[in-house]
Design a protein around this motif. Structure first.
Motif, PDB file in Angstrom:
ATOM      1  N   THR A 244      -2.419   1.744   0.727  1.00 42.31           N
ATOM      2  CA  THR A 244      -3.632   2.063   1.309  1.00 42.31           C
ATOM      3  C   THR A 244      -4.741   1.695   0.303  1.00 42.31           C
ATOM      4  O   THR A 244      -4.280   1.501  -1.043  1.00 42.31           O
ATOM      5  N   THR A 245      -6.001   1.671   0.659  1.00 43.23           N
ATOM      6  CA  THR A 245      -7.258   1.433  -0.482  1.00 43.23           C
ATOM      7  C   THR A 245      -7.178   2.344  -1.628  1.00 43.23           C
ATOM      8  O   THR A 245      -7.280   1.989  -2.595  1.00 43.23           O
ATOM      9  N   ALA A 246      -6.803   3.756  -1.425  1.00 46.37           N
ATOM     10  CA  ALA A 246      -6.577   4.741  -2.379  1.00 46.37           C
ATOM     11  C   ALA A 246      -5.506   4.411  -3.518  1.00 46.37           C
ATOM     12  O   ALA A 246      -5.753   4.620  -4.582  1.00 46.37           O
TER      13      ALA A 246
ATOM     14  N   ASN B 216      -0.446   3.789 -18.797  1.00 47.45           N
ATOM     15  CA  ASN B 216      -2.133   3.643 -18.629  1.00 47.45           C
ATOM     16  C   ASN B 216      -2.941   3.179 -17.457  1.00 47.45           C
ATOM     17  O   ASN B 216      -3.941   3.341 -17.329  1.00 47.45           O
ATOM     18  N   ILE B 217      -1.876   2.801 -16.595  1.00 46.07           N
ATOM     19  CA  ILE B 217      -2.532   2.638 -15.071  1.00 46.07           C
ATOM     20  C   ILE B 217      -3.039   3.889 -14.654  1.00 46.07           C
ATOM     21  O   ILE B 217      -3.948   3.863 -13.818  1.00 46.07           O
ATOM     22  N   GLY B 218      -2.216   5.055 -14.612  1.00 44.20           N
ATOM     23  CA  GLY B 218      -2.933   6.262 -14.222  1.00 44.20           C
ATOM     24  C   GLY B 218      -1.392   7.241 -13.978  1.00 44.20           C
ATOM     25  O   GLY B 218      -0.541   6.922 -14.563  1.00 44.20           O
ATOM     26  N   PRO B 219      -1.740   8.349 -13.432  1.00 45.14           N
ATOM     27  CA  PRO B 219      -0.497   9.287 -13.150  1.00 45.14           C
ATOM     28  C   PRO B 219       0.791   8.888 -12.625  1.00 45.14           C
ATOM     29  O   PRO B 219       1.917   9.155 -12.873  1.00 45.14           O
ATOM     30  N   ALA B 220       0.584   7.722 -11.836  1.00 48.82           N
ATOM     31  CA  ALA B 220       1.615   6.962 -11.119  1.00 48.82           C
ATOM     32  C   ALA B 220       1.296   5.381 -11.068  1.00 48.82           C
ATOM     33  O   ALA B 220      -0.106   5.290 -10.814  1.00 48.82           O
ATOM     34  N   ALA B 221       2.301   4.782 -10.943  1.00 48.67           N
ATOM     35  CA  ALA B 221       1.907   3.392 -10.372  1.00 48.67           C
ATOM     36  C   ALA B 221       2.586   2.899  -8.958  1.00 48.67           C
ATOM     37  O   ALA B 221       3.903   3.344  -8.881  1.00 48.67           O
TER      38      ALA B 221
ATOM     39  N   ASP C 279      -6.730  12.516 -10.885  1.00 47.26           N
ATOM     40  CA  ASP C 279      -7.478  11.015 -11.163  1.00 47.26           C
ATOM     41  C   ASP C 279      -7.358  10.102 -10.033  1.00 47.26           C
ATOM     42  O   ASP C 279      -7.551   8.983 -10.043  1.00 47.26           O
ATOM     43  N   GLY C 280      -7.480  10.800  -8.806  1.00 44.25           N
ATOM     44  CA  GLY C 280      -7.603  10.022  -7.533  1.00 44.25           C
ATOM     45  C   GLY C 280      -6.275   9.451  -7.176  1.00 44.25           C
ATOM     46  O   GLY C 280      -6.553   8.712  -6.265  1.00 44.25           O
ATOM     47  N   CYS C 281      -5.229   9.825  -7.729  1.00 49.69           N
ATOM     48  CA  CYS C 281      -3.925   9.270  -7.466  1.00 49.69           C
ATOM     49  C   CYS C 281      -3.242   9.988  -6.492  1.00 49.69           C
ATOM     50  O   CYS C 281      -2.720  11.205  -7.122  1.00 49.69           O
ATOM     51  N   VAL C 282      -3.015   9.777  -5.066  1.00 48.31           N
ATOM     52  CA  VAL C 282      -2.290  10.570  -4.213  1.00 48.31           C
ATOM     53  C   VAL C 282      -1.049   9.855  -3.752  1.00 48.31           C
ATOM     54  O   VAL C 282      -1.234   8.568  -3.353  1.00 48.31           O
ATOM     55  N   ILE C 283       0.052  10.043  -3.978  1.00 52.04           N
ATOM     56  CA  ILE C 283       1.181   9.638  -3.459  1.00 52.04           C
ATOM     57  C   ILE C 283       1.531  10.163  -2.002  1.00 52.04           C
ATOM     58  O   ILE C 283       1.568  11.317  -1.681  1.00 52.04           O
TER      59      ILE C 283
END
Length: 402
Positions: free
Chosen positions: A5-7, A35-40, A302-306
């Motif tokens: 998704t866009t998110a 460094n990408i975020g909480p998950a990639a 940080d906007g990271c939703v799995i």
């Protein structure tokens, strides 16, 4: 499986985590992915990857959100998940308690305490033999000795098939890789061979009485463990006690050989052995990855939703080198004593054999510390890529007596 998704797009990467190049030297890639975020999000595989220490540890604790049973199990392909059905790896509580109780009964402290004198004695005999040789292979001659002899005896394993189990254990971890991967395909063949051997050859009559293996058969006799789960339970114990222990010992030996100043600290003070071994498995986690599947959408911040129903790979190897948790994580420091490392998983799925692995490592390196003044490489180590584990396949070394 989830759909991009866009998110998610802000966190995506086209890295092929299971390429030979990445598996050969994963740590620079792990840093980039942290460094990408909480998950990639791995676009090549439609999977998520967690690499930061706090995120990985939190996910391993939250088995209700990050399930080992959802979407079939923890392997990255459906075939292996089917083969591992009923194992401790592929279940959540309360079903997880059945195979796990069998493991815990087999690995009760009294069993391990009774084995300690034999482990220590064999470790000292081994070091004496290797000192006479002077030069040897740290994997074949050092790291494999205790698992192939002491551990196999503890399991009660018949002499037949002991050497083959090393190949089968390596294959089992490769078989957990993604579909289409050549190592996965070859690993599945080895899993089939192992299960055939376990089903047709190993039984209650040729497993030594009072051994770990006999406890598994007794559980089946009493109805505590379904009979059809005996082979996969035996395989699970052997896989964990062979390949991962060998990798942990071999990697720590390699680190000590390449950091002579650190070895001198251990040689001068053998009480540092537990700290040094813990640092070794932090630096070179014997299991690099395992996966879970989300049962709900999980917001990691940080906007990271799995999204729900996503395959999520947790990297112990990356988490154990997270600069957010460990100062100078790429520095091998035998005084660090990182007892909170994640090399043996965490939570309800923490490796039941970690105590035995630690006992073996401590015995071997204590014997070395007491008898050996120097450890040095005599050639370049070799590393054979594996989809889930990491460790050298050869470490040519020379040792000298103290």
């Amino acid at each position: 499986m989830s759909t991009l998704t866009t998110a998610q797009s802000a966190f995506e990467t086209d890295v092929d985590l299971w390429s030979d190049e990445v598996l050969g030297d994963p740590y620079p890639i792990f840093q980039r992915l942290r460094n990408i975020g909480p998950a990639a999000y791995l676009t090549k595989y439609d999977m998520w990857l967690t690499t930061r220490y706090d995120i990985v540890k939190g996910a391993l604790t939250d088995w209700e959100s990050f399930s080992s049973a959802h979407l079939g199990g923890i392997a990255l392909n459906p075939g292996t998940n089917i083969a591992w059905h009923g194992s401790a790896l592929n279940t959540d509580p309360p079903e997880h308690s059945v195979p796990r109780t069998v493991f815990d009964n087999a690995l009760r402290p009294r069993h391990l305490r009774s084995a300690l004198p034999d482990i220590d004695a064999r470790a000292h005999r081994l070091v004496d033999i290797l000192l006479e040789k002077g030069e040897f292979d740290g994997v074949q001659d050092f790291a494999r000795d205790l698992p192939l002899h002491i551990v196999m005896d503890l399991v009660g394993w018949p002499q037949e098939g002991r050497r083959e189990m090393l190949e089968w254990a390596e294959g089992a971890f490769n078989a957990a890789g993604p579909e289409g991967n050549l190592r996965t395909v070859e690993g599945v063949d080895r899993v089939v061979a192992a299960m055939k051997f376990l089903s047709e050859t190993v039984n209650a009559d040729n497993i030594a009485p009072g051994s770990f293996g006999s406890i598994i058969f007794q559980a089946a006799e009493s109805g505590a463990l379904p009979r059809e789960f005996v082979p996969i339970t035996l395989a699970g114990y052997l896989n964990a006690s062979l390949d991962t222990t060998i990798n942990a010992v071999a990697s720590t030996l390699w680190l000590l050989a390449t950091h002579p100043e650190q070895w001198q600290l251990v040689h001068s003070d053998p009480t540092l052995v537990p700290s040094a071994f813990s640092e070794g498995v932090r630096m070179e986690s014997p299991i690099q990855f395992f996966s879970r599947a989300t049962t709900r959408a999980v917001d990691l911040g940080d906007g990271c939703v799995i999204p729900a129903d996503s395959r999520v790979v947790h990297s112990y190897g990356a988490a154990n080198r997270d600069e957010r948790h460990y100062a100078d994580p790429d520095v091998f420091d035998v005084r660090r004593n990182p007892t909170d490392h994640l090399a043996f998983d965490f939570g309800v799925h923490a490796c039941p054999g970690r105590t035995l692995t630690t006992m073996e490592g401590h015995a071997l390196f204590t014997a070395l510390a007491q008898k050996v003044s120097t450890i040095e490489l005599t050639g370049e180590p070799t590393w054979t890529p594996n989809n889930m584990t990491r460790g050298p396949s050869s470490v040519p070394v020379r040792i000298r007596a103290a």
